[in-house]
Scaffold this active site. Sequence first.
Site, short mmCIF file in Angstrom:
data_model
loop_
_atom_site.label_atom_id
_atom_site.label_comp_id
_atom_site.label_asym_id
_atom_site.label_seq_id
_atom_site.Cartn_x
_atom_site.Cartn_y
_atom_site.Cartn_z
N PHE A 15 23.80 45.14 52.15
CA PHE A 15 24.35 44.16 53.18
C PHE A 15 24.58 45.00 54.27
O PHE A 15 25.15 44.71 55.04
CB PHE A 15 25.40 43.23 52.19
CG PHE A 15 24.43 41.94 52.27
CD1 PHE A 15 23.75 40.85 52.56
CD2 PHE A 15 24.61 41.45 50.56
CE1 PHE A 15 22.77 40.18 52.46
CE2 PHE A 15 23.87 41.04 50.39
CZ PHE A 15 23.80 39.86 50.98
N LYS B 52 26.31 43.00 62.41
CA LYS B 52 27.53 42.07 61.60
C LYS B 52 29.05 42.89 61.54
O LYS B 52 29.65 42.42 62.32
CB LYS B 52 27.25 42.05 60.52
CG LYS B 52 28.29 40.87 59.74
CD LYS B 52 28.16 40.28 58.19
CE LYS B 52 28.37 41.49 57.00
NZ LYS B 52 28.23 40.67 55.60
N TYR B 53 29.39 44.27 61.54
CA TYR B 53 29.75 44.65 61.18
C TYR B 53 30.33 45.51 63.05
O TYR B 53 31.95 45.01 62.72
CB TYR B 53 29.86 46.25 60.37
CG TYR B 53 30.36 45.43 58.63
CD1 TYR B 53 31.07 44.74 58.17
CD2 TYR B 53 28.85 45.80 58.04
CE1 TYR B 53 30.62 44.18 56.72
CE2 TYR B 53 28.63 45.34 56.91
CZ TYR B 53 29.61 44.31 56.66
OH TYR B 53 29.44 44.15 55.13
N GLU C 65 40.46 44.46 46.55
CA GLU C 65 38.42 44.36 45.83
C GLU C 65 38.37 44.16 44.46
O GLU C 65 39.23 44.72 43.59
CB GLU C 65 37.85 45.26 46.09
CG GLU C 65 36.84 45.24 45.69
CD GLU C 65 35.97 43.87 45.68
OE1 GLU C 65 35.97 43.44 47.46
OE2 GLU C 65 35.18 43.57 44.95
N ASP D 31 42.10 40.48 41.79
CA ASP D 31 41.69 39.59 42.26
C ASP D 31 42.78 38.78 43.66
O ASP D 31 44.07 39.01 43.26
CB ASP D 31 41.24 38.44 40.88
CG ASP D 31 40.75 36.76 41.52
OD1 ASP D 31 41.57 36.49 42.80
OD2 ASP D 31 40.37 36.16 40.91
N GLU E 206 34.80 38.44 54.87
CA GLU E 206 33.50 38.43 54.97
C GLU E 206 33.07 37.04 53.95
O GLU E 206 32.29 37.65 53.08
CB GLU E 206 32.75 39.57 55.13
CG GLU E 206 32.47 40.74 54.48
CD GLU E 206 31.91 41.69 54.65
OE1 GLU E 206 30.46 41.27 55.17
OE2 GLU E 206 31.97 42.75 54.13
N GLU F 26 30.77 29.77 50.38
CA GLU F 26 30.90 30.60 48.79
C GLU F 26 32.80 30.53 48.83
O GLU F 26 32.80 31.75 48.65
CB GLU F 26 29.90 31.82 49.36
CG GLU F 26 28.44 31.41 49.27
CD GLU F 26 27.62 32.59 49.77
OE1 GLU F 26 28.90 33.83 49.73
OE2 GLU F 26 26.44 32.22 49.40
#
Lengths: 647, 647
Positions: free
Chosen positions: B329, B335-336, B394, B422, B438, B447
């Site tokens: 990815f 995308k970035y 993250e 989290d 993202e 998602e």
Amino acid sequence: MPLGERYGGDKSESRYCGVETDFDDDMPNLLSLNIHGGFDFVIATLHAGFSSDAQMDPNYRPSLVDDDTSRSHALPFAGSDLVLSPSQWSSHVVGKISSWIDLDSEDETLRKDSEIALKQEIAWASHLSLQACLLPTPKGTSCANYAKCLNQILQNLGSMQLWLRIPLEKSEDDTDASSPDFMGEGHNDSWELWNSFRLLCEHHSQLSVALDILSSLPSASSVARWFGEPSFLTNARGYPCLSKRQQRLTTAFFDHSIQIVISGQPVHNIPLGASESNVDNNAEGGWRHPLKSYLDYVAFLYQKMDPLPEQERFEPLMDNLEAQTYETFEKDTVKYSQYQRAVAKALVDRVSDENASSVTTVLMVVGAGRGPLVRASLQAAEETERKLKIYAVEKNPNAVVTLHSLVKLEGWEERVTIVSCDMRNWNAPEKADILVSELLGSFGDNELSPECLDGAQRFLKEDGISIPSSYTSFIQPVTACKLYNDVKPWFLFPHIKSHKDLLHFETAYVVKLHRVARLAHTQPVFTFTHPEDLSKTSNQRYKKLRFDIPSDTGSSLIHGFAGYFDATLYKDVHLGIEPSTATPNMFSWFPIFFPLRTPVYVQPGTPLEVHFWRCCGSTKVWYEWCVTSPSASAMHNTNGRSYWVGL
Amino acid sequence: MPLGERYGGDKSESRYCGVETDFDDDMPNLLSLNIHGGFDFVIATLHAGFSSDAQMDPNYRPSLVDDDTSRSHALPFAGSDLVLSPSQWSSHVVGKISSWIDLDSEDETLRKDSEIALKQEIAWASHLSLQACLLPTPKGTSCANYAKCLNQILQNLGSMQLWLRIPLEKSEDDTDASSPDFMGEGHNDSWELWNSFRLLCEHHSQLSVALDILSSLPSASSVARWFGEPSFLTNARGYPCLSKRQQRLTTAFFDHSIQIVISGQPVHNIPLGASESNVDNNAEGGWRHPLKSYLDYVAFLYQKMDPLPEQERFEPLMDNLEAQTYETFEKDTVKYSQYQRAVAKALVDRVSDENASSVTTVLMVVGAGRGPLVRASLQAAEETERKLKIYAVEKNPNAVVTLHSLVKLEGWEERVTIVSCDMRNWNAPEKADILVSELLGSFGDNELSPECLDGAQRFLKEDGISIPSSYTSFIQPVTACKLYNDVKPWFLFPHIKSHKDLLHFETAYVVKLHRVARLAHTQPVFTFTHPEDLSKTSNQRYKKLRFDIPSDTGSSLIHGFAGYFDATLYKDVHLGIEPSTATPNMFSWFPIFFPLRTPVYVQPGTPLEVHFWRCCGSTKVWYEWCVTSPSASAMHNTNGRSYWVGL
């Protein structure tokens, strides 16, 4: 108390009558008045919000409640489940869900309030163990969100029934239902509305329809579609001044196992006792329920209906041919008197009056069972004063025992030879003038009659007569929600048990067709004639049929095909169950039902094209069927994988 | 030999080219000439009867054979399976079933002969282990009996493929396909014909279509329907003089994994070598196949096609987020760079040039992974000369390890704070100016991006910016026979394994949409905006959509809906896969496919009405969907029973 019983009626199908009540916060009193007033159940508002001073507020909406109020959740109107006993709740009260609920409103707030209220009210009704709730009529032209919410509720509902209230409305232009812009443009046809609901909820067995009968009725074809729907309930306003058509409609619905609810205020000023000539007055102490006259009128309509015809009360066991079964079938006197008439005509054609005393006709009964065709043939011989010699061929050794005692008892020894043998293996000592058999199934050729008679034909003289001499099967498309639900379990995901369940949809069933809407006239399918030139023909058949459903029906949903037969026994003597020509008072056969795995939706003016095959393999015979218009279905029962008769 | 490979092409999808041959009783020679002539396979007659002197008789019919002749059964033309080796049969020969076969003839004898011949010829081809047989075009307007026979054969076929030959015909009046008497009245639309076949045979995976491309072509919308069909084979007559439209059509079919067969006699007198400029001539010893120029032309068309766009060649693993997946990815540079542009614009809006050196913007990356958004944000800061402080949040501890080394390696320690946590449990030490994430799926909100960003919003200043600031999902109806077959096993009775199989039909899949016919333009479904007034909104959504399929398409079959998203990262910087606005050369997302349990057949001029819900429970989020026009489908995925995302 039920509306009374019809002669020969099935007690399990007694018709009940309820009453829709206005809002009342004294539930015990409400129930007591109406049950004593003669009704079987009440339809009552269950639930509403309270304003801050705990008064009922008909304008309550979940979204209007202040979040700080601890009593904010919509409170059950009854206050407590203790005001009635559990059995009172479950036997006599049907919950009425708030009528303001509109799940397909353009107003998002109203839509969300509606969803919350619907779920809360049904949860409360469930807690009370009510048998059913009456759901408000969908408003406007769309119902997808309403159906989505109901479907979610139905997945976890326990055993409660949901009755969706639908007005039996005349569509705006009943004759113009076939115009193309009709579709997708608002459900002015109320059957369409119900049909969408039912499809979206996958024919859920706990969802039925509650039909409101209003003053103007749609066309007869259009109304007839409702006869195929699950147990509905008629809400009759305006009694006791029903028009002739409304009366006919109500009694037609009685025949389709419905319940009645009377709704609204009395609009007639009827003096006490005016319509009581033939009905008891159950009012206690002189008090009379204001709607009692309406109830009496409905009971009167029910009780004056024609008694059920005899065949509707008989239901033979089809699974095996035990003594009880022979007993049942032998009682079908109409059938055997038709056979007797046919044999009599054949005897007279075969032997002239001059030769009556000198010529003996040889008659073989193939599949003699316990002897009813032997008896009918002998009676025909007596009646026509012809001499007759009978071979009674039967392969079931148990039936042969009875046959021997019958022959002895009746003193037929001289005239009847019993052959205990499979007709396929028998070497007949002589050839027959007449071959008599009763091998027909509900669909004519579905119990191997063609194959058996082809085999027996070698005993028949060149110019001999077969009784029956021909038979034809017939089908017609039907809406049959009940039948479809009976074979449907695989359709609901959670109920899938095994591969076998799926095969139910490719199997034809012999059934009473009670809750069925017949959507078009029958058409002939396969014909077999006996005797036949065996070198030229096979028993395989293929037929393509096109049904044009009357355009004033509106749209319809085809769950499958009802099948029938008609047989020519001999010349003008026929026997059959095809509705337009059915032999009266005969009960040996019920129709057969060929289901479709997925119901087919047919729009007005679109032909329904159907194909049926009769296929023969080395060890079995079976049918395959499919639909090719409006669009193609799957092929059903390929290679007889699900349903066949073994040779 | 294959037609060659395109740059980046998948070897498993090499395109082959066959040739249809005339009848020839010297099969070894026939095969040798054509394979040496450059073709990959031959389509050859397998089977025919013999007259009494054992000569070939093209007029042979089973019913004409005298029963006394012992050689009466239709004999395979090849005489023996030994004339070719087993691998020659299976690699290079496609059987051509007798073209006289007409299973829906009004002539019963011809119908029965056809059934016998079809079964015998296919049995022989099966015995030879051929990979496929080419079946004759259905004649006339009805195909039910042909389909019934094929369906019976398909149930016991082993692995052989059946290719049904269908002409790609212009219907008689292409613009008038919506006239009501079109339906049921003869299949002048060849797609209709194929569609009926396919439905009657329940989308059997061994039945595909072989399209004959003729000189006149139907409308583009009409042809486009074929792109959703299983692997077909184009029979191109008239090469090498294809019109521009035929050329475009052929290359469009190449993109949909077809094979080519050249058929007929050469109609052009082309001097040797005329079209060989860029193709090797494989003819041996100077002999040249008479159709070689046609083959060369097809190969030329194939080879000159544009290379596959980059995203078509990438296929990331979607099942877990292991190192390999992050790696894949992160390679999506397009995308970035869009994210970098968005952050840059936000930084400039947030801090004026005058304040650039004094004011530090706080940016949080929620779901930082291995750091690509951190890098993009820092680059945006450099580019705009703004001061930036980043919190990289993250929850995956494995990714955090890599993130730490990245920060160290790049010397970002001063500017980047790593939070191994989290985001739902994190107590941020300060509020952010910009929140970058993202979390988008193929369908935008599928998602949990809305739920996660609602949670993260508490870290964001009142006037803070979320990147993305909004996103919208889109759907369009598609014919996708291949996808449907992939999820279909429950549909074929014999393959049903468990209840679980059924649930595949209520699950959305992320897939490459190769063999898909897109039947209407996309329409927006759900939109989410961040930040949002959380007290007023929920993340539940309901959308009703109406698709009007272009009337020159003819009828069509909807297997489901292709889903996409488009996101506004910030102001005019967007990112997405919605076809008409898709960001080029981005490969992180494939479309999503929402299947329908039963394909929906749509007639010309009839709107397709679709409903989608996004539902939120206490532990999960899911979609439900249904169709209500032309007729109602079942509700899909009720209560998220089959497919959901856990909170």
